[in-house]
Write an enzyme that holds these catalytic residues in place. Structure first.
Site, PDB file in Angstrom:
ATOM      1  N   LYS A 127      -8.138 -30.879   1.243  1.00  0.00           N
ATOM      2  CA  LYS A 127      -9.041 -30.534   2.193  1.00  0.00           C
ATOM      3  C   LYS A 127     -10.075 -29.795   1.704  1.00  0.00           C
ATOM      4  CE  LYS A 127      -5.963 -28.532   4.664  1.00  0.00           C
ATOM      5  NZ  LYS A 127      -4.707 -28.331   3.786  1.00  0.00           N
ATOM      6  N   ARG A 165      -4.294 -25.171  13.590  1.00  0.00           N
ATOM      7  CA  ARG A 165      -3.060 -25.207  12.672  1.00  0.00           C
ATOM      8  C   ARG A 165      -1.886 -25.026  13.814  1.00  0.00           C
ATOM      9  NH1 ARG A 165      -4.780 -23.497   7.606  1.00  0.00           N
ATOM     10  NH2 ARG A 165      -2.960 -23.647   6.040  1.00  0.00           N
ATOM     11  N   ARG A 191      -3.174 -25.316  -9.216  1.00  0.00           N
ATOM     12  CA  ARG A 191      -4.438 -24.808  -8.851  1.00  0.00           C
ATOM     13  C   ARG A 191      -5.166 -23.527  -9.259  1.00  0.00           C
ATOM     14  NH1 ARG A 191      -5.471 -24.901  -2.628  1.00  0.00           N
ATOM     15  NH2 ARG A 191      -3.381 -23.712  -2.436  1.00  0.00           N
ATOM     16  N   ARG A 213      -3.962 -18.052  -6.630  1.00  0.00           N
ATOM     17  CA  ARG A 213      -3.599 -17.768  -5.292  1.00  0.00           C
ATOM     18  C   ARG A 213      -2.279 -17.070  -5.237  1.00  0.00           C
ATOM     19  NH1 ARG A 213      -5.890 -21.784  -0.949  1.00  0.00           N
ATOM     20  NH2 ARG A 213      -4.087 -21.154   0.169  1.00  0.00           N
ATOM     21  N   ARG A 269       5.317 -22.826   3.382  1.00  0.00           N
ATOM     22  CA  ARG A 269       3.827 -23.289   3.760  1.00  0.00           C
ATOM     23  C   ARG A 269       4.067 -24.625   4.232  1.00  0.00           C
ATOM     24  NH1 ARG A 269      -0.028 -21.949  -0.802  1.00  0.00           N
ATOM     25  NH2 ARG A 269      -1.446 -23.382   0.248  1.00  0.00           N
TER      26      ARG A 269
HETATM   27  P1  AP5 Z   1      -7.154 -28.035  -2.465  1.00  0.00           P
HETATM   28  O1  AP5 Z   1      -8.541 -28.981  -2.161  1.00  0.00           O
HETATM   29  O2  AP5 Z   1      -7.341 -26.668  -2.694  1.00  0.00           O
HETATM   30  O3  AP5 Z   1      -6.106 -28.213  -1.267  1.00  0.00           O
HETATM   31  P2  AP5 Z   1      -6.114 -27.892   0.464  1.00  0.00           P
HETATM   32  O4  AP5 Z   1      -5.724 -28.707   1.211  1.00  0.00           O
HETATM   33  O5  AP5 Z   1      -7.551 -27.005   0.808  1.00  0.00           O
HETATM   34  O6  AP5 Z   1      -4.750 -26.578   0.388  1.00  0.00           O
HETATM   35  P3  AP5 Z   1      -4.875 -25.224   0.668  1.00  0.00           P
HETATM   36  O7  AP5 Z   1      -3.528 -24.826  -0.031  1.00  0.00           O
HETATM   37  O8  AP5 Z   1      -6.003 -24.523   0.624  1.00  0.00           O
HETATM   38  O9  AP5 Z   1      -4.613 -25.319   2.265  1.00  0.00           O
HETATM   39  P4  AP5 Z   1      -3.676 -24.650   3.097  1.00  0.00           P
HETATM   40  O10 AP5 Z   1      -4.068 -25.206   4.386  1.00  0.00           O
HETATM   41  O11 AP5 Z   1      -2.428 -24.377   2.949  1.00  0.00           O
HETATM   42  O12 AP5 Z   1      -4.439 -23.139   2.658  1.00  0.00           O
HETATM   43  P5  AP5 Z   1      -5.443 -22.063   3.456  1.00  0.00           P
HETATM   44  O13 AP5 Z   1      -6.346 -21.450   2.628  1.00  0.00           O
HETATM   45  O14 AP5 Z   1      -5.958 -23.158   4.454  1.00  0.00           O
HETATM   46  O15 AP5 Z   1      -6.365 -29.026  -3.630  1.00  0.00           O
HETATM   47  C1  AP5 Z   1      -5.210 -28.340  -3.956  1.00  0.00           C
HETATM   48  C2  AP5 Z   1      -5.249 -28.687  -5.757  1.00  0.00           C
HETATM   49  O16 AP5 Z   1      -5.253 -30.217  -5.859  1.00  0.00           O
HETATM   50  C3  AP5 Z   1      -6.460 -28.130  -6.300  1.00  0.00           C
HETATM   51  O17 AP5 Z   1      -6.145 -27.843  -7.499  1.00  0.00           O
HETATM   52  C4  AP5 Z   1      -7.443 -29.498  -6.590  1.00  0.00           C
HETATM   53  O18 AP5 Z   1      -8.381 -29.251  -7.632  1.00  0.00           O
HETATM   54  C5  AP5 Z   1      -6.005 -30.323  -6.556  1.00  0.00           C
HETATM   55  N1  AP5 Z   1      -6.560 -31.749  -6.008  1.00  0.00           N
HETATM   56  C6  AP5 Z   1      -7.304 -32.021  -4.967  1.00  0.00           C
HETATM   57  N2  AP5 Z   1      -7.697 -33.172  -4.451  1.00  0.00           N
HETATM   58  C7  AP5 Z   1      -6.932 -33.900  -5.680  1.00  0.00           C
HETATM   59  C8  AP5 Z   1      -6.823 -35.176  -5.689  1.00  0.00           C
HETATM   60  N3  AP5 Z   1      -7.207 -36.125  -5.062  1.00  0.00           N
HETATM   61  N4  AP5 Z   1      -6.205 -35.614  -7.102  1.00  0.00           N
HETATM   62  C9  AP5 Z   1      -5.681 -34.684  -7.807  1.00  0.00           C
HETATM   63  N5  AP5 Z   1      -5.833 -33.357  -7.758  1.00  0.00           N
HETATM   64  C10 AP5 Z   1      -6.477 -32.892  -6.386  1.00  0.00           C
HETATM   65  O19 AP5 Z   1      -4.485 -21.085   4.425  1.00  0.00           O
HETATM   66  C11 AP5 Z   1      -3.807 -20.179   3.639  1.00  0.00           C
HETATM   67  C12 AP5 Z   1      -3.146 -19.207   4.614  1.00  0.00           C
HETATM   68  O20 AP5 Z   1      -3.934 -18.668   5.587  1.00  0.00           O
HETATM   69  C13 AP5 Z   1      -2.084 -19.771   5.431  1.00  0.00           C
HETATM   70  O21 AP5 Z   1      -0.933 -20.122   4.925  1.00  0.00           O
HETATM   71  C14 AP5 Z   1      -1.924 -19.040   6.657  1.00  0.00           C
HETATM   72  O22 AP5 Z   1      -1.247 -17.706   6.441  1.00  0.00           O
HETATM   73  C15 AP5 Z   1      -3.387 -18.382   6.799  1.00  0.00           C
HETATM   74  N6  AP5 Z   1      -4.170 -19.361   7.646  1.00  0.00           N
HETATM   75  C16 AP5 Z   1      -5.174 -20.078   7.532  1.00  0.00           C
HETATM   76  N7  AP5 Z   1      -5.658 -20.697   8.661  1.00  0.00           N
HETATM   77  C17 AP5 Z   1      -4.754 -20.526   9.645  1.00  0.00           C
HETATM   78  C18 AP5 Z   1      -4.788 -20.825  10.981  1.00  0.00           C
HETATM   79  N8  AP5 Z   1      -5.709 -21.567  11.494  1.00  0.00           N
HETATM   80  N9  AP5 Z   1      -3.986 -20.016  11.863  1.00  0.00           N
HETATM   81  C19 AP5 Z   1      -3.037 -19.176  11.336  1.00  0.00           C
HETATM   82  N10 AP5 Z   1      -2.969 -18.887   9.770  1.00  0.00           N
HETATM   83  C20 AP5 Z   1      -3.867 -19.399   9.089  1.00  0.00           C
END
Ligand code: AP5
Length: 224
Positions: A19, A94, A132, A165, A176
């Protein structure tokens, strides 16, 4: 611009589905800001704010930060000037409570426009997350195998140091994923019923995912 000409795109998908990677690529093309709740929490943590310190314990455990705090933070963020044309939301909503809250926040602007769902297998999630690396300075996202930087540990864009991270440890990733299936997956049905959910095959290479995403957004009049 009329209030209901604003475009709000909601990215849904498990951790590591790409994403953030796609949002970084297409935000310029769409002229919309990337509003990522995870990044907002990490920014607050880096600056040692009260919000950041509160979020840390939930993030480290792989659990959701309490809704009241998260919803307030997003509502304030969406009222900022750069969201005058809409926003690309990544990581919010979420759960169903957040989805309902977002509808209330966006009611004056016509609600959520489209919700792309990034579909990937669980094994792929684990492989992507474990490799990552993120730039400490500019936030650019890399992968040691799929999208490596030119020089190990150094950002191609700004020369900043790359780090892993804290919540990307294998045991936290499992939690997660569990939280995603239990709490976030129900919003898929919520948007499907409104006819705004679109499936994206996120198992493909980055460029192919971008191509499919842009084609979908074009069909819906969100891009030229
Ligand atoms: P990447 O693009 O970084 O993936 P992503 O989907 O953004 O994954 P995240 O882990 O950031 O999402 P998340 O939803 O768990 O974390 P968030 O920060 O929102 O890609 C991942 C890897 O794959 C990278 O290395 C990239 O290079 C590679 N890649 C990408 N596309 C590829 C492809 N097509 N082919 C090959 N490789 C590829 O949340 C973190 C924490 O914050 C949560 O656990 C929670 O505690 C809190 N939080 C966040 N939002 C909320 C909410 N709304 N409510 C409550 N708590 C929240």
């Amino acid at each position: 611009m009329a209030a209901n000409d604003r475009k709000f795109i909601v990215f849904i998908g498990p951790p590591g589905s790409g994403k953030g990677t796609q949002a970084q690529i297409i935000k310029e093309r769409l002229g919309l800001p990337h509003v990522a709740t995870g990044d907002l929490f990490r920014y607050n943590l880096k600056n040692q704010t009260e919000l950041g310190l509160l979020a840390k314990k939930y993030m480290d455990a792989g659990e959701l930060v309490p809704d009241e705090v998260t919803i307030r933070m997003v509502a304030e963020r969406l009222m900022r000037e750069d969201c005058a044309r809409g926003a690309l939301l990544d990581g919010f909503p979420r759960n169903l409570k957040q989805a309902v809250a977002l509808d209330e926040i966006l009611a004056p602007y016509g609600g959520v426009t489209v919700a792309p769902l990034f579909e990937v297998d669980d094994e792929v999630v684990v492989e992507r997350i474990s490799g990552r690396r993120i730039c400490r300075k500019c936030g650019a996202v890399y992968h040691v195998k799929f999208n490596p930087p030119k020089h190990e540990g150094v950002c191609d864009i700004c020369g900043g140091e790359l780090y892993q991270r804290d919540d990307d440890r294998p045991e936290t990733v499992k939690t997660r994923l569990f939280v995603y299936y239990k709490q976030t997956a129900p919003i898929i049905g919520y948007y499907f019923c409104r006819g705004i959910l679109v499936d994206i095959n996120a198992m493909q290479p980055v460029e192919d995912v971008t191509r499919d995403l842009m084609a979908t957004l074009k069909k819906r009049g969100l891009s030229d």
